[in-house]
Enzyme design. Structure first.
Site, PDB file in Angstrom:
ATOM      1  N   LYS A 162       0.876  -1.075  -0.187  1.00 60.79           N
ATOM      2  CA  LYS A 162       0.090   0.418   0.049  1.00 60.79           C
ATOM      3  C   LYS A 162       1.104   1.031   0.320  1.00 60.79           C
ATOM      4  O   LYS A 162       1.677   1.515   1.077  1.00 60.79           O
ATOM      5  CB  LYS A 162      -0.741  -0.218   1.144  1.00 60.79           C
ATOM      6  CG  LYS A 162      -1.987   1.089   0.733  1.00 60.79           C
ATOM      7  CD  LYS A 162      -2.646   2.318   2.825  1.00 60.79           C
ATOM      8  CE  LYS A 162      -1.532   2.675   2.396  1.00 60.79           C
ATOM      9  NZ  LYS A 162      -1.371   3.922   2.041  1.00 60.79           N
ATOM     10  N   GLU A 212       9.359  16.520  15.137  1.00 59.12           N
ATOM     11  CA  GLU A 212       9.997  15.985  14.115  1.00 59.12           C
ATOM     12  C   GLU A 212      10.354  17.476  13.161  1.00 59.12           C
ATOM     13  O   GLU A 212       9.101  16.771  12.825  1.00 59.12           O
ATOM     14  CB  GLU A 212      10.239  13.672  12.842  1.00 59.12           C
ATOM     15  CG  GLU A 212      11.024  14.587  12.096  1.00 59.12           C
ATOM     16  CD  GLU A 212      10.389  12.778  11.684  1.00 59.12           C
ATOM     17  OE1 GLU A 212       9.087  12.153  12.236  1.00 59.12           O
ATOM     18  OE2 GLU A 212      11.062  12.265  11.227  1.00 59.12           O
ATOM     19  N   GLU A 241       9.973   0.996  10.721  1.00 60.54           N
ATOM     20  CA  GLU A 241      10.770   2.210   9.847  1.00 60.54           C
ATOM     21  C   GLU A 241      10.352   3.729  10.454  1.00 60.54           C
ATOM     22  O   GLU A 241       9.211   4.461  10.227  1.00 60.54           O
ATOM     23  CB  GLU A 241      11.220   2.639   9.057  1.00 60.54           C
ATOM     24  CG  GLU A 241      11.817   1.086   8.119  1.00 60.54           C
ATOM     25  CD  GLU A 241      13.288   0.950   9.231  1.00 60.54           C
ATOM     26  OE1 GLU A 241      14.092   2.063  10.057  1.00 60.54           O
ATOM     27  OE2 GLU A 241      14.396  -0.254   8.789  1.00 60.54           O
ATOM     28  N   CYS A 274      13.460  10.940   7.924  1.00 60.92           N
ATOM     29  CA  CYS A 274      13.480  11.339   9.084  1.00 60.92           C
ATOM     30  C   CYS A 274      14.742  10.580   9.427  1.00 60.92           C
ATOM     31  O   CYS A 274      15.223  10.596  10.875  1.00 60.92           O
ATOM     32  CB  CYS A 274      12.668   9.120   8.711  1.00 60.92           C
ATOM     33  SG  CYS A 274      13.220   8.146   8.308  1.00 60.92           S
TER      34      CYS A 274
HETATM   35  P1  ADP Z   1       4.087  11.179   6.521  1.00 64.17           P
HETATM   36  O1  ADP Z   1       3.474  11.770   7.796  1.00 64.17           O
HETATM   37  O2  ADP Z   1       5.082  10.474   6.778  1.00 64.17           O
HETATM   38  O3  ADP Z   1       2.693  11.155   5.431  1.00 64.17           O
HETATM   39  P2  ADP Z   1       2.002   8.734   8.112  1.00 64.17           P
HETATM   40  O4  ADP Z   1       2.500   7.602   8.989  1.00 64.17           O
HETATM   41  O5  ADP Z   1       1.020   8.981   7.987  1.00 64.17           O
HETATM   42  O6  ADP Z   1       3.638   9.223   7.761  1.00 64.17           O
HETATM   43  O7  ADP Z   1       1.519   7.655   6.312  1.00 64.17           O
HETATM   44  C1  ADP Z   1       2.568   6.828   5.956  1.00 64.17           C
HETATM   45  C2  ADP Z   1       1.649   5.439   5.646  1.00 64.17           C
HETATM   46  O8  ADP Z   1       0.773   5.360   6.426  1.00 64.17           O
HETATM   47  C3  ADP Z   1       1.173   6.262   4.197  1.00 64.17           C
HETATM   48  O9  ADP Z   1       0.522   5.158   3.566  1.00 64.17           O
HETATM   49  C4  ADP Z   1       0.104   6.584   5.168  1.00 64.17           C
HETATM   50  O10 ADP Z   1      -1.090   6.425   3.912  1.00 64.17           O
HETATM   51  C5  ADP Z   1      -0.127   5.563   6.041  1.00 64.17           C
HETATM   52  N1  ADP Z   1      -1.225   5.417   6.725  1.00 64.17           N
HETATM   53  C6  ADP Z   1      -1.361   6.667   7.705  1.00 64.17           C
HETATM   54  N2  ADP Z   1      -2.316   6.352   8.553  1.00 64.17           N
HETATM   55  C7  ADP Z   1      -2.684   4.301   8.978  1.00 64.17           C
HETATM   56  C8  ADP Z   1      -3.380   4.113   9.699  1.00 64.17           C
HETATM   57  N3  ADP Z   1      -4.368   4.493  10.757  1.00 64.17           N
HETATM   58  N4  ADP Z   1      -2.939   3.141   9.395  1.00 64.17           N
HETATM   59  C9  ADP Z   1      -2.666   2.182   8.098  1.00 64.17           C
HETATM   60  N5  ADP Z   1      -1.852   3.138   7.170  1.00 64.17           N
HETATM   61  C10 ADP Z   1      -1.739   4.580   7.616  1.00 64.17           C
END
Ligand code: ADP
Length: 487
Positions: A185, A391, A261, A295
Site C-alpha cells: 500500500k 520531528e 521504520e 526521518c
Molecule cells: P507521513 O507523516 O510521513 O505521511 P504517515 O505515518 O501518516 O506518515 O503515513 C505513512 C503511510 O502510512 C502512508 O502510506 C499512509 O497512507 C499510511 N497510513 C496512515 N495512517 C494509517 C493507518 N491508520 N493505518 C494504516 N496505514 C496508515
C-alpha cells in the site's frame, strides 16, 4: 518530441488501478484519488481508491501464491530482481522525473533516489542464493542441531511519500529474495512511482499474485481487516511514530512479525576540532536532502560554543544561496514541501523557536505563490528548546551550543527517538567514544548522508524495530526453523 509530450507519454504509461493476482483493475467501488504535483497543486493523474474489499482480494491472491512462490529456487528469484535492477537503471530518467513530479524533490536528488532504490534490487538479488542454515552437535553430544530458513509468508507493506521508489524497493526486494508474497500500500500522496515499479516487476517475471498493490485514501479502514486476518504473517511499515503505534497495537491481535521504520530526531554534533568545511557540507546534506523531509534529517545541530558563530555564519550563507523552485526545473536545489499542512507546520515551528528565544539567521517564511515552498532557514536557539523535540520534516536548521563532550552526548540522547545521528570531529578517539555512547541505530561520521543498500538501516527507541538493507535486511523476511536430529 517536446518535453511536455514526453511527460504526457510517461504518465500515460503508469498503471492507475489496483494490481491483484497479476491483473490491473479498477477499485471495486470505482472511486479514484487525484495525485497532485506539489509544485503547482495541479492533478497529474487519478488512481484507484481501493477499500477493505480490495485489500482482502489482494491478500487472497498473496495467500494463494505463497506456497508455490516459496518453492521457487533462490536463483530464479534472484534473476527476477536482477532483471528489475537492469530495467530500473535503464528507465532511471523516467523514474526520476516521476518522483520529482509527484513528490517535488529536484531531479538530481530523484536520480540519486533511483540509484539508491535500484541498489536494493541488486543487493537482494545477491542475497537470495546465500540464504543458509547451520549444523552443529549439541554440547552434550547427544543430538545434532540443525537450523533452516523459511519465508515468513504474506506481508503487508505500507510505505510513505518521501522516497516513493526507495521505500518500495527496500521492502519488496528482500521479500522477493526470501520468498514472501506481498500486499503493497503506497502513500496516497505519491503512488505513481510505486505503480510503475510494480508493473516493471511483472514484466521482469514476477509471477501473478506475488506482489499485489492497492492504493487507498482510507489507509486505516482499508488495512485493518488484513491485520486481523490469520493468513497475513508480517507487517512492515515506514512512516510516522504515531501511525506506527496504532499499527503495532493492531498487529498484536495476530502476533505479526513487524518491521517499523518510524520517526527520527537526528542530532548533528560539531566538535571544536571538526573541519568546518566538511561539517557545513555535512549539515547541508543531512538537513536539506528531500527539503528536510526525511526521518534521517538533521533535526538538532549541536555545535561547540567556540565554533558556533563561524559555523552558523557559513551554514546561513550556504542555505540562503540555495535555489528554490519546482523540482523538475533545471538548476533547482530545493523543491516544495509535500502539502500546505507541511508549510503551516514549518511556520509554526519558526514561531515556536522565536517564542523560546530563538533568532532567525536566514529564511523563516513560506514563499508566496503557487506550490508549497518554504525558505531554507537557519535559527540559533537554545539546545534544550522544546520545539526541537518534534520531528521538523522541513528546511529548518536549529543550531544550539554545548561546552563539554558529556553535555553534547546527553543533549543528543535526550530524545524519545533513536534513528540517525551525525558526528563531526577529526579526533579519532573522541569520535569512537561518542559513537559508542550515542543511543541511535545509525551514526554518520564526518558525512551527512549514510543510507546505503549494503548497510542496516533502522532505529532504536521510538524510531522503530528491525533493519532494512545490509545482511540484516533479508532476515526480516525469514523465520528460523530448528531441527533436533537424533545422533
Ligand atoms: P507521513 O507523516 O510521513 O505521511 P504517515 O505515518 O501518516 O506518515 O503515513 C505513512 C503511510 O502510512 C502512508 O502510506 C499512509 O497512507 C499510511 N497510513 C496512515 N495512517 C494509517 C493507518 N491508520 N493505518 C494504516 N496505514 C496508515
Amino acid at each position: 518530441m517536446t518535453a511536455e509530450r514526453a511527460a504526457d507519454d510517461l504518465l500515460a504509461g503508469v498503471p492507475t488501478g489496483v494490481l491483484i493476482d497479476g491483473v490491473w483493475r479498477d477499485a471495486r467501488g470505482g472511486a479514484r484519488i487525484g495525485v497532485e504535483d506539489p509544485s503547482t497543486g495541479k492533478v497529474l493523474l487519478e488512481v484507484a481508491d481501493g477499500d477493505a474489499a480490495d485489500m482482502v482480494a489482494a491478500l487472497d491472491a498473496a495467500a494463494a501464491a505463497q506456497a508455490s512462490w516459496a518453492a521457487t529456487s533462490p536463483r530464479d528469484r534472484a534473476e527476477i530482481l536482477r532483471r528489475a535492477f537492469d530495467e530500473v537503471v535503464r528507465r532511471a530518467d523516467d523514474f526520476a522525473w516521476l518522483i520529482s513530479t509527484e513528490m517535488g524533490k529536484p531531479l538530481a536528488e530523484s536520480a540519486g533516489e533511483v540509484r539508491y532504490a535500484a541498489e536494493f534490487l541488486r543487493w537482494f538479488s545477491e542475497e537470495a542464493p546465500r540464504i543458509s542454515g547451520s549444523w552443529r552437535r549439541s554440547p552434550e553430544g547427544t543430538s545434532r542441531l540443525l537450523t533452516m530458513k523459511a519465508p515468513v509468508g504474506p506481508t503487508l507493506m505500507i510505505t510513505p511519500w518521501n522516497f516513493p521508489l526507495a521505500m518500495a524497493t527496500r521492502k519488496v526486494a528482500p521479500a522477493v529474495a526470501a520468498g514472501c508474497t506481498m500486499v503493497l500500500k503506497p502513500s496516497e500522496l505519491t503512488p505513481l512511482t510505486s505503480l510503475l515499479f510494480a508493473d516493471l516487476l511483472q514484466q521482469a517475471g514476477l509471477p501473478a499474485g506475488v506482489l499485489n498493490v492497492v492504493t487507498t485514501s482510507r489507509a486505516g479502514e482499508a488495512t485493518l481487516p488484513l491485520l486481523g486476518d490469520p493468513r497475513l504473517r508480517k507487517l512492515t511499515f515506514t512512516g510516522s511514530t504515531a501511525v506506527g503505534r496504532i499499527l503495532l497495537s493492531a498487529a498484536s491481535e495476530q502476533v505479526l512479525r513487524t518491521s517499523m521504520e518510524l520517526g527520527g530526531n537526528a542530532p548533528l554534533l560539531v566538535f571544536d576540532d571538526a573541519d568546518l568545511d566538511v561539517a557545513v557540507q555535512g549539515a547541508l546534506d543531512a538537513k536539506m536532502r528531500n527539503v528536510g523531509q526525511a526521518c534521517t534529517a538533521a533535526n538538532r545541530l549541536l555545535v561547540h560554543e567556540s565554533v558556533a558563530e563561524e559555523f552558523s555564519r557559513r551554514l546561513s550563507a550556504a542555505m540562503s544561496g540555495l535555489v528554490v523552485g519546482p523540482g523538475v526545473e533545471p538548476g533547482v536545489q530545493v523543491g516544495p514541501l509535500i502539502d500546505a499542512r507541511a508549510v503551516d507546520k514549518a511556520e509554526r515551528l519558526v514561531d515556536a523557536a522565536r517564542a523560546e528565544g530563538g533568532e532567525v539567521l536566514t529564511g523563516g517564511h513560506a514563499v508566496p505563490g503557487d506550490g508549497h515552498f518554504f525558505e531554507p532557514t537557519v535559527l540559533r536557539a537554545p539546545a534544550t528548546a522544546a520545539f526541537v523535540q518534534e520531528e521538523i520534516f522541513g528546511p529548518i536548521a536549529p543550531i544550539g551550543t554545548f561546552a563539554e563532550t558529556d553535555e553534547a552526548v546527553a543533549l543528543a540522547n535526550s530524545s524519545s527517538y533513536g534513528l540517525a545521528s551525525y558526528v563531526f570531529s577529526r579526533d579519532l578517539s573522541r569520535v569512537l567514544d561518542v559513537v559508542e555512547r550515542l543511543e541511535f541505530g545509525m551514526v554518520g561520521v564526518n558525512q551527512g548522508v549514510i543510507s546505503n543498500a549494503a548497510a542496516p538501516f533502522g532505529g532504536i527507541k521510538q524510531s522503530g524495530l528491525g533493519r532494512e538493507g545490509g545482511a540484516e535486511g533479508i532476515e526480516e523476511y525469514l523465520e528460523t526453523k530448528y531441527v533436533g536430529l537424533a545422533p
